[in-house]
Design a protein around this motif. Structure first.
Motif, mmCIF file in Angstrom:
data_model
loop_
_atom_site.group_PDB
_atom_site.id
_atom_site.type_symbol
_atom_site.label_atom_id
_atom_site.label_comp_id
_atom_site.label_asym_id
_atom_site.label_seq_id
_atom_site.Cartn_x
_atom_site.Cartn_y
_atom_site.Cartn_z
ATOM 1 N N ARG A 88 9.716 83.946 12.048
ATOM 2 C CA ARG A 88 8.256 83.822 12.091
ATOM 3 C C ARG A 88 7.577 84.943 11.298
ATOM 4 O O ARG A 88 6.627 84.696 10.543
ATOM 5 C CB ARG A 88 7.792 83.860 13.550
ATOM 6 C CG ARG A 88 6.286 83.696 13.729
ATOM 7 C CD ARG A 88 5.881 83.830 15.182
ATOM 8 N NE ARG A 88 6.085 85.189 15.674
ATOM 9 C CZ ARG A 88 6.896 85.507 16.670
ATOM 10 N NH1 ARG A 88 7.596 84.562 17.287
ATOM 11 N NH2 ARG A 88 7.029 86.766 17.068
ATOM 12 N N GLU A 89 8.059 86.164 11.452
ATOM 13 C CA GLU A 89 7.377 87.312 10.853
ATOM 14 C C GLU A 89 7.736 87.512 9.381
ATOM 15 O O GLU A 89 6.878 87.819 8.562
ATOM 16 C CB GLU A 89 7.713 88.582 11.648
ATOM 17 C CG GLU A 89 7.180 88.580 13.065
ATOM 18 C CD GLU A 89 5.678 88.438 13.126
ATOM 19 O OE1 GLU A 89 4.974 89.018 12.268
ATOM 20 O OE2 GLU A 89 5.180 87.732 14.030
ATOM 21 N N VAL A 90 8.991 87.351 9.027
ATOM 22 C CA VAL A 90 9.417 87.654 7.649
ATOM 23 C C VAL A 90 8.901 86.611 6.663
ATOM 24 O O VAL A 90 8.522 86.939 5.535
ATOM 25 C CB VAL A 90 10.957 87.774 7.577
ATOM 26 C CG1 VAL A 90 11.428 87.823 6.119
ATOM 27 C CG2 VAL A 90 11.428 89.002 8.333
ATOM 28 N N PHE A 91 8.839 85.339 7.076
ATOM 29 C CA PHE A 91 8.520 84.265 6.135
ATOM 30 C C PHE A 91 7.106 83.707 6.310
ATOM 31 O O PHE A 91 6.783 82.684 5.714
ATOM 32 C CB PHE A 91 9.545 83.136 6.281
ATOM 33 C CG PHE A 91 10.950 83.562 5.956
ATOM 34 C CD1 PHE A 91 11.378 83.650 4.643
ATOM 35 C CD2 PHE A 91 11.838 83.919 6.964
ATOM 36 C CE1 PHE A 91 12.663 84.064 4.337
ATOM 37 C CE2 PHE A 91 13.136 84.324 6.673
ATOM 38 C CZ PHE A 91 13.543 84.407 5.353
ATOM 39 N N LYS A 92 6.263 84.388 7.067
ATOM 40 C CA LYS A 92 4.958 83.808 7.375
ATOM 41 C C LYS A 92 4.010 83.770 6.182
ATOM 42 O O LYS A 92 3.035 83.014 6.191
ATOM 43 C CB LYS A 92 4.303 84.536 8.543
ATOM 44 C CG LYS A 92 3.883 85.970 8.286
ATOM 45 C CD LYS A 92 3.285 86.567 9.557
ATOM 46 C CE LYS A 92 2.817 87.989 9.360
ATOM 47 N NZ LYS A 92 2.276 88.559 10.625
ATOM 48 N N GLU A 93 4.251 84.557 5.144
ATOM 49 C CA GLU A 93 3.377 84.540 3.961
ATOM 50 C C GLU A 93 3.836 83.517 2.915
ATOM 51 O O GLU A 93 3.175 83.338 1.902
ATOM 52 C CB GLU A 93 3.325 85.935 3.332
ATOM 53 C CG GLU A 93 2.693 87.009 4.217
ATOM 54 C CD GLU A 93 1.229 86.740 4.498
ATOM 55 O OE1 GLU A 93 0.586 86.004 3.709
ATOM 56 O OE2 GLU A 93 0.719 87.264 5.506
ATOM 57 N N PHE A 94 4.953 82.863 3.160
ATOM 58 C CA PHE A 94 5.468 81.884 2.203
ATOM 59 C C PHE A 94 4.587 80.636 2.171
ATOM 60 O O PHE A 94 3.980 80.256 3.186
ATOM 61 C CB PHE A 94 6.884 81.451 2.597
ATOM 62 C CG PHE A 94 7.980 82.333 2.072
ATOM 63 C CD1 PHE A 94 9.028 81.800 1.350
ATOM 64 C CD2 PHE A 94 7.970 83.695 2.312
ATOM 65 C CE1 PHE A 94 10.056 82.601 0.876
ATOM 66 C CE2 PHE A 94 8.983 84.502 1.844
ATOM 67 C CZ PHE A 94 10.027 83.962 1.124
ATOM 68 N N ASN A 95 4.531 80.008 1.021
ATOM 69 C CA ASN A 95 4.011 78.650 0.958
ATOM 70 C C ASN A 95 4.870 77.811 1.903
ATOM 71 O O ASN A 95 6.096 77.832 1.797
ATOM 72 C CB ASN A 95 4.142 78.128 -0.482
ATOM 73 C CG ASN A 95 3.564 76.733 -0.656
ATOM 74 O OD1 ASN A 95 3.710 75.866 0.204
ATOM 75 N ND2 ASN A 95 2.942 76.510 -1.804
ATOM 76 N N PRO A 96 4.264 77.063 2.838
ATOM 77 C CA PRO A 96 5.053 76.291 3.803
ATOM 78 C C PRO A 96 6.076 75.361 3.155
ATOM 79 O O PRO A 96 7.109 75.059 3.758
ATOM 80 C CB PRO A 96 3.996 75.494 4.574
ATOM 81 C CG PRO A 96 2.750 76.303 4.456
ATOM 82 C CD PRO A 96 2.818 76.928 3.097
ATOM 83 N N ARG A 97 5.795 74.922 1.931
ATOM 84 C CA ARG A 97 6.740 74.043 1.246
ATOM 85 C C ARG A 97 7.861 74.819 0.565
ATOM 86 O O ARG A 97 8.800 74.219 0.038
ATOM 87 C CB ARG A 97 6.001 73.192 0.213
ATOM 88 C CG ARG A 97 5.063 72.166 0.833
ATOM 89 C CD ARG A 97 4.399 71.313 -0.211
ATOM 90 N NE ARG A 97 3.504 72.089 -1.071
ATOM 91 C CZ ARG A 97 2.797 71.589 -2.075
ATOM 92 N NH1 ARG A 97 2.897 70.299 -2.368
ATOM 93 N NH2 ARG A 97 2.009 72.351 -2.794
ATOM 94 N N GLY A 98 7.770 76.152 0.605
ATOM 95 C CA GLY A 98 8.760 76.967 -0.086
ATOM 96 C C GLY A 98 9.896 77.448 0.786
ATOM 97 O O GLY A 98 10.862 78.024 0.285
ATOM 98 N N VAL A 99 9.801 77.222 2.103
ATOM 99 C CA VAL A 99 10.861 77.659 3.009
ATOM 100 C C VAL A 99 11.033 76.624 4.119
ATOM 101 O O VAL A 99 10.054 76.129 4.671
ATOM 102 C CB VAL A 99 10.551 79.059 3.607
ATOM 103 C CG1 VAL A 99 9.232 79.076 4.361
ATOM 104 C CG2 VAL A 99 11.691 79.532 4.515
ATOM 105 N N VAL A 100 12.290 76.277 4.387
ATOM 106 C CA VAL A 100 12.609 75.308 5.433
ATOM 107 C C VAL A 100 13.583 75.970 6.395
ATOM 108 O O VAL A 100 14.585 76.553 5.977
ATOM 109 C CB VAL A 100 13.237 74.029 4.843
ATOM 110 C CG1 VAL A 100 13.538 73.027 5.950
ATOM 111 C CG2 VAL A 100 12.315 73.409 3.801
ATOM 112 N N VAL A 101 13.269 75.885 7.695
ATOM 113 C CA VAL A 101 14.104 76.499 8.729
ATOM 114 C C VAL A 101 14.879 75.413 9.464
ATOM 115 O O VAL A 101 14.310 74.391 9.860
ATOM 116 C CB VAL A 101 13.241 77.298 9.730
ATOM 117 C CG1 VAL A 101 14.126 77.906 10.824
ATOM 118 C CG2 VAL A 101 12.456 78.387 9.007
#
Length: 292
Positions: free
Chosen positions: A76-89
């Motif tokens: 949640r904290e490390v990837f929160k600034e990513f474009n939502p389409r740029g990271v998939v969990v």
């Protein structure tokens, strides 16, 4: 704050988890850690935008650790600034009936990152040499040839799995997927405190599972198998990093900083340049649009 050097956490020689600290004491405040993390978050987000345009690499982030080690909050904290389409969990649970009709790596292949994107595996293909070693009866659900009982699972079976995992990750690396693996190294005492918190604070009740206590009984066995898995599968294609996890804020910053520093090694990740013909016609294109 002391500078974070990825090499201090990278597994390049055989390690013993019992000899590695679960806390990095460098005398920095939570505010300082959060400020440092904020800066790295923004840089990683900008990097992913460039990666998307470059369209040659995907990044696979593998997170492993005992229950309550902080994997969810770190994502949640490390990837929160990513474009939502740029990271998939992807959070891998117990394999379902469809997944069990395929080999154990199949569902992980399906979740690999597209070029230009990050994928985060919250629990990973390593569950197949961790949980299944503590509970070898789970292997029977895979309906494998020659495995009719737990007694049929010989040491060679695990040797083959380590080889398969190494081959899997080598294949990914050779085809443009950058693989970084993080083990959240938490003390048993810290886990006890976090489980108690889930029981004592109403807003955390939903996180508690009695199964966590049952798995805690196997702590030493898990540590043994984590240690072996890390030692057997850390290499330049897909290195392991052991992250002290008793301090969640510090663990988040360490992981973010390592990802950033490791990505800087890929100096070919740059925004593509327009060809000279297209550049030469810019003024024509602008005039054409202005006249509409």
């Amino acid at each position: 704050m002391k500078s974070i050097n990825p090499d201090d956490f990278k597994v390049v020689n055989s390690i013993r988890l019992s000899e590695i600290s679960t806390n990095l004491h460098i005398g920095s405040s939570d505010e300082d850690k959060e400020e440092k993390l904020d800066k790295v978050q923004l840089k990683l987000s900008a990097l992913q935008d460039v990666m998307y345009a470059h369209n040659k690499y995907g990044v696979l982030i593998c997170l492993q650790g005992m229950d309550t080690s902080g994997k969810d909050s770190l994502i949640r904290e490390v990837f929160k600034e990513f474009n939502p389409r740029g990271v998939v969990v992807h959070s891998f649970k117990t394999p379902n009936s469809t997944e069990l009709e395929h080999d154990y790596l199949w569902r992980h292949y399906l979740a690999l990152p597209e070029k230009g994107k990050f994928a985060v595996f919250n629990r990973t293909h390593y569950e197949n040499v961790l949980v299944t070693r503590v509970h070898p009866e789970y292997i029977l659900n895979e309906n494998l040839p020659g495995i009719l009982s737990v007694d049929d699972i010989k040491p060679e079976f695990w040797e083959n799995r380590f080889e398969q995992i190494n081959n899997f990750e080598t294949h990914l690396a050779q085809n443009g997927t950058i693989v970084l693996k993080f083990y959240f190294h938490m003390s048993k005492e810290e886990q006890r405190k976090r489980l108690l918190r889930r029981l004592e604070e109403v807003e955390h009740h939903w996180k508690f599972s009695a199964g966590d206590l049952k798995e805690r009984e196997h702590w030493e066995e898990y540590m043994k198998h984590y240690e072996e898995a890390i030692n057997r599968t850390s290499n330049e294609n897909a290195p392991w990093y052991i992250v002290p996890a008793d301090d969640k804020e510090m663990a988040r910053y360490i992981v973010a900083k390592i990802i950033w520093e490791e990505m800087q090694k890929h100096t070919d990740i740059v925004e593509p340049q327009l060809d000279e013909k297209s550049k030469a016609n810019f003024e024509i294109y602008k005039e054409q649009l202005k006249k509409e």
